[in-house]
Design an enzyme around this catalytic site. Structure first.
Site, PDB file in Angstrom:
ATOM      1  N   LYS A 211       0.850  -1.199   0.000  1.00 34.65           N
ATOM      2  CA  LYS A 211       0.000   0.000   0.000  1.00 34.65           C
ATOM      3  C   LYS A 211       0.885   1.248   0.000  1.00 34.65           C
ATOM      4  O   LYS A 211       2.020   1.196   0.477  1.00 34.65           O
ATOM      5  CB  LYS A 211      -0.859   0.017   1.273  1.00 34.65           C
ATOM      6  CG  LYS A 211      -2.010  -0.960   1.285  1.00 34.65           C
ATOM      7  CD  LYS A 211      -2.819  -0.802   2.563  1.00 34.65           C
ATOM      8  CE  LYS A 211      -3.970  -1.786   2.624  1.00 34.65           C
ATOM      9  NZ  LYS A 211      -4.985  -1.587   1.570  1.00 34.65           N
TER      10      LYS A 211
ATOM     11  N   ARG B 282     -10.305 -11.609   1.905  1.00 33.61           N
ATOM     12  CA  ARG B 282     -11.166 -12.659   1.351  1.00 33.61           C
ATOM     13  C   ARG B 282     -10.493 -14.025   1.432  1.00 33.61           C
ATOM     14  O   ARG B 282     -11.171 -15.052   1.536  1.00 33.61           O
ATOM     15  CB  ARG B 282     -11.554 -12.285  -0.092  1.00 33.61           C
ATOM     16  CG  ARG B 282     -10.416 -12.217  -1.062  1.00 33.61           C
ATOM     17  CD  ARG B 282     -10.754 -11.406  -2.309  1.00 33.61           C
ATOM     18  NE  ARG B 282     -10.766  -9.959  -2.033  1.00 33.61           N
ATOM     19  CZ  ARG B 282     -11.090  -9.028  -2.934  1.00 33.61           C
ATOM     20  NH1 ARG B 282     -11.435  -9.361  -4.155  1.00 33.61           N
ATOM     21  NH2 ARG B 282     -11.074  -7.748  -2.607  1.00 33.61           N
TER      22      ARG B 282
HETATM   23  N1  BES Z   1      -8.169  -3.766   4.351  1.00 30.64           N
HETATM   24  C1  BES Z   1      -8.322  -3.344   3.010  1.00 30.64           C
HETATM   25  C2  BES Z   1      -9.637  -2.593   2.756  1.00 30.64           C
HETATM   26  C3  BES Z   1      -9.815  -1.285   3.486  1.00 30.64           C
HETATM   27  C4  BES Z   1      -9.596  -0.082   2.840  1.00 30.64           C
HETATM   28  C5  BES Z   1     -10.277  -1.256   4.782  1.00 30.64           C
HETATM   29  C6  BES Z   1      -9.807   1.108   3.488  1.00 30.64           C
HETATM   30  C7  BES Z   1     -10.489  -0.061   5.437  1.00 30.64           C
HETATM   31  C8  BES Z   1     -10.260   1.131   4.781  1.00 30.64           C
HETATM   32  C9  BES Z   1      -8.316  -4.570   2.091  1.00 30.64           C
HETATM   33  O1  BES Z   1      -7.522  -5.613   2.510  1.00 30.64           O
HETATM   34  C10 BES Z   1      -7.781  -4.111   0.781  1.00 30.64           C
HETATM   35  O2  BES Z   1      -6.637  -3.727   0.726  1.00 30.64           O
HETATM   36  N2  BES Z   1      -8.603  -4.162  -0.259  1.00 30.64           N
HETATM   37  C11 BES Z   1      -8.224  -3.746  -1.550  1.00 30.64           C
HETATM   38  C12 BES Z   1      -8.740  -4.762  -2.529  1.00 30.64           C
HETATM   39  C13 BES Z   1      -8.145  -4.637  -3.904  1.00 30.64           C
HETATM   40  C14 BES Z   1      -6.674  -4.923  -3.873  1.00 30.64           C
HETATM   41  C15 BES Z   1      -8.855  -5.592  -4.836  1.00 30.64           C
HETATM   42  C16 BES Z   1      -8.804  -2.371  -1.795  1.00 30.64           C
HETATM   43  O3  BES Z   1      -9.884  -2.081  -1.282  1.00 30.64           O
HETATM   44  O4  BES Z   1      -8.159  -1.582  -2.465  1.00 30.64           O
HETATM   45 MN    MN Z   2      -5.512  -5.424   1.909  1.00 33.40          MN
END
Ligand code: BES
Ligand code: MN
Ligand code: ZN
Length: 497
Positions: A275, A349
């Site tokens: 990230k 997931r």
């Molecule tokens: N934990 C994150 C989602 C999230 C984002 C939670 C903001 C709380 C606040 C999750 O694991 C994630 O990174 N999801 C990705 C999915 C994508 C890579 C398909 C996302 O939402 O960008």
């Molecule tokens: Mn994630």
């Protein structure tokens, strides 16, 4: 430690506190009991101050006055309840929050539980007490300076009720719920160096004190069972993964349990699909689903709910490392299906796939509800106003929506369907863990559904509601403990007795 309010319930008696809290309608007439406590001059004082301050008695609005000459109190805290005609609409949890917001640290206060339209009921009084406690919560465990400590002085509140015995009973159940919410908040607020998977499992194990059965599975157990999707996420971390299983047996031995499943990523760096740095500290909250499940199990056990309930949480840390999972890897989940990893940041997931399948196969629950801070896309769709609800059951959808309205923890149903499901087909495996930007919350839900058979199931995407909460009348905490009250209400309304 984080609770800044002490509550007592007593019959009307001589003055004890510094602040007297009085509820008034938009007629601005002091109820008899309040006038008795505050003194003759109070009504004239209120009328004058209300005019000066444009206070109209609107619900949850307040006015703080110096107590009248000769009174034993220092201040009168007047809080509005709106029109006497729609008192049925009044949210007493929120009202309690509004009151607590007007009491300062270290004060002693008395609340006269009387409404202009008549005496307050035990149920409403308990809801008010719940609101008081939720608002008074502050996570100050890591504040060491004395100035911060002064602010953490407890406020002592006495509820004056006509029937203290009846109120004490209902407040006990409200305390069970408050305790569950506070526990969930603490877990979400804890820093990720303190709360890693093993420590989280230890905290869950403390529920044993409330007669919850708790089993912790370590990596050796998980390997043996075959939770390779979950283990793949954790393999880049120095911290070992865990799964915690909690069981509350409040009903007959033969009654099928209800089941709650939580995403517990104690920190989500994204892994090799790292990230961006800005705001990454928020990813300590990526275990809010698991925190809610633990808080809920606390609430159910503490109020001795007449239900058999299972809580299962998948605890991992998602880190980049020489041993971390790669984009392109293919893993076999517990269900036997293969998954191509496209993006290591779509890790939630993968964790849930294994714990959902495990819960369904082992416990054959009446229903299974999972909570997860699963996708940023749910914030794009719903902001922080609703959790995303995905379900294969219209009945669960209706019941969750109703419980949402009753508690203020609202959900909004989102679609599932064949066309969305197809989007996660993979060139190399049975499915892939990411299908790109479009319908990101829905394709994540489709992925989960591939690990659920015909068990009634609901997925709550709480990335918007479960962390980084906006301030509200009943919450000033970053971690709001979202979902504990919603699911406790769902159980209470439909699955007990
Ligand atoms: N934990 C994150 C989602 C999230 C984002 C939670 C903001 C709380 C606040 C999750 O694991 C994630 O990174 N999801 C990705 C999915 C994508 C890579 C398909 C996302 O939402 O960008
Ligand atoms: Mn994630
Ligand atoms: Zn995540």
């Amino acid at each position: 430690m984080s609770q800044r309010l002490k509550l007592e319930i007593k019959a009307p008696a001589a003055v004890e506190g510094q602040d007297l809290v009085i509820l008034v309608s938009d007629r601005l007439a002091l109820p008899r009991a309040a006038e008795t406590a505050a003194g003759e001059a109070a009504q004239a004082l209120l009328t004058r101050a209300a005019r000066a301050e444009r206070f109209k008695g609107k619900a949850y609005a307040g006015l703080t006055l110096p107590a009248p000459e000769g009174s034993a109190y220092e201040r009168l805290i007047v809080v509005g309840v709106g029109s006497e005609d729609d008192q049925g609409e009044l949210d007493f949890v929120r009202l309690g929050g509004a009151i607590a917001g007007r009491l300062g640290a270290g004060r002693t206060a008395e609340i006269v539980l009387a409404l202009p339209a008549g005496a307050i009921e035990a149920q409403q009084g308990a809801e008010l007490a719940l609101g008081l406690k939720l608002r008074a919560y502050a996570f100050d465990r890591y504040k060491t300076k004395s100035k911060d400590k002064d602010e953490a002085e407890p406020t002592a509140v006495t509820l004056r009720a006509a029937d203290p015995a009846a109120l004490k009973k209902t407040v006990k159940a409200a305390d069970a719920i408050a305790g569950g919410v506070v526990l969930a908040r603490d877990l979400v607020n804890e820093p990720p160096n303190v709360l890693y998977p093993e420590e989280f499992a230890d905290r869950a194990a403390k529920l044993k004190k409330l007669d919850v059965e708790v089993d912790i599975l370590d990596e050796k157990d998980l390997k043996k069972i075959g939770m390779r999707a979950l283990l793949g996420v954790g393999q880049g971390s120095r911290r070992e993964s865990r799964v915690a299983i909690m069981r509350w047996n409040g009903a007959g031995k033969d009654e099928k349990p209800v089941a709650f499943v939580g995403k517990g990523v104690t920190f989500d760096t994204g892994g090799i699909s790292l990230k961006p740095g800005a705001g990454m500290e928020d990813m300590k909250g990526d275990m809010a689903g698991a925190a809610c499940v633990v808080g809920l199990m606390h609430a159910l056990a503490a109020r001795k709910a007449k239900v058999n309930a299972i809580g299962v949480i998948g605890l991992v840390e998602n880190m980049p490392d020489g041993n971390a999972q790669r984009p392109g890897d293919i893993v076999t989940s517990l269900s036997g299906q293969t998954i191509e990893i496209i993006n290591t940041d779509a890790e939630g997931r993968l964790v849930l796939a294994d714990v959902l399948w495990y819960t369904q196969e082992r416990f054959k629950p009446r229903f299974m509800i999972n909570l997860a801070t699963l996708t940023g896309a749910i914030l794009v769709a719903l902001a922080q106003e609703n959790a995303g609800l995905f379900t294969n059951s219209d009945e669960l959808a209706g019941r969750l929506t109703a419980a949402g309205h009753a508690t203020g923890e609202t959900v909004w149903r989102m679609p599932l369907g064949k066309a969305y499901d197809k989007m996660i087909d993979s060139k190399f495996a049975d499915m892939k863990n990411s299908a790109g930007r479009y319908a990101g919350s829905i394709t994540a839900a489709q992925f989960l559904q591939r690990h659920v058979n015909d068990t009634p199931w609901a997925h709550l995407d709480i990335a918007g509601t479960g962390m980084a909460a906006k301030d509200s009348e009943i919450n000033r905490s970053w971690g709001p403990g979202w979902g504990v009250r919603l699911l406790d209400r769902l159980v209470a309304d439909h699955y007990e007795g």
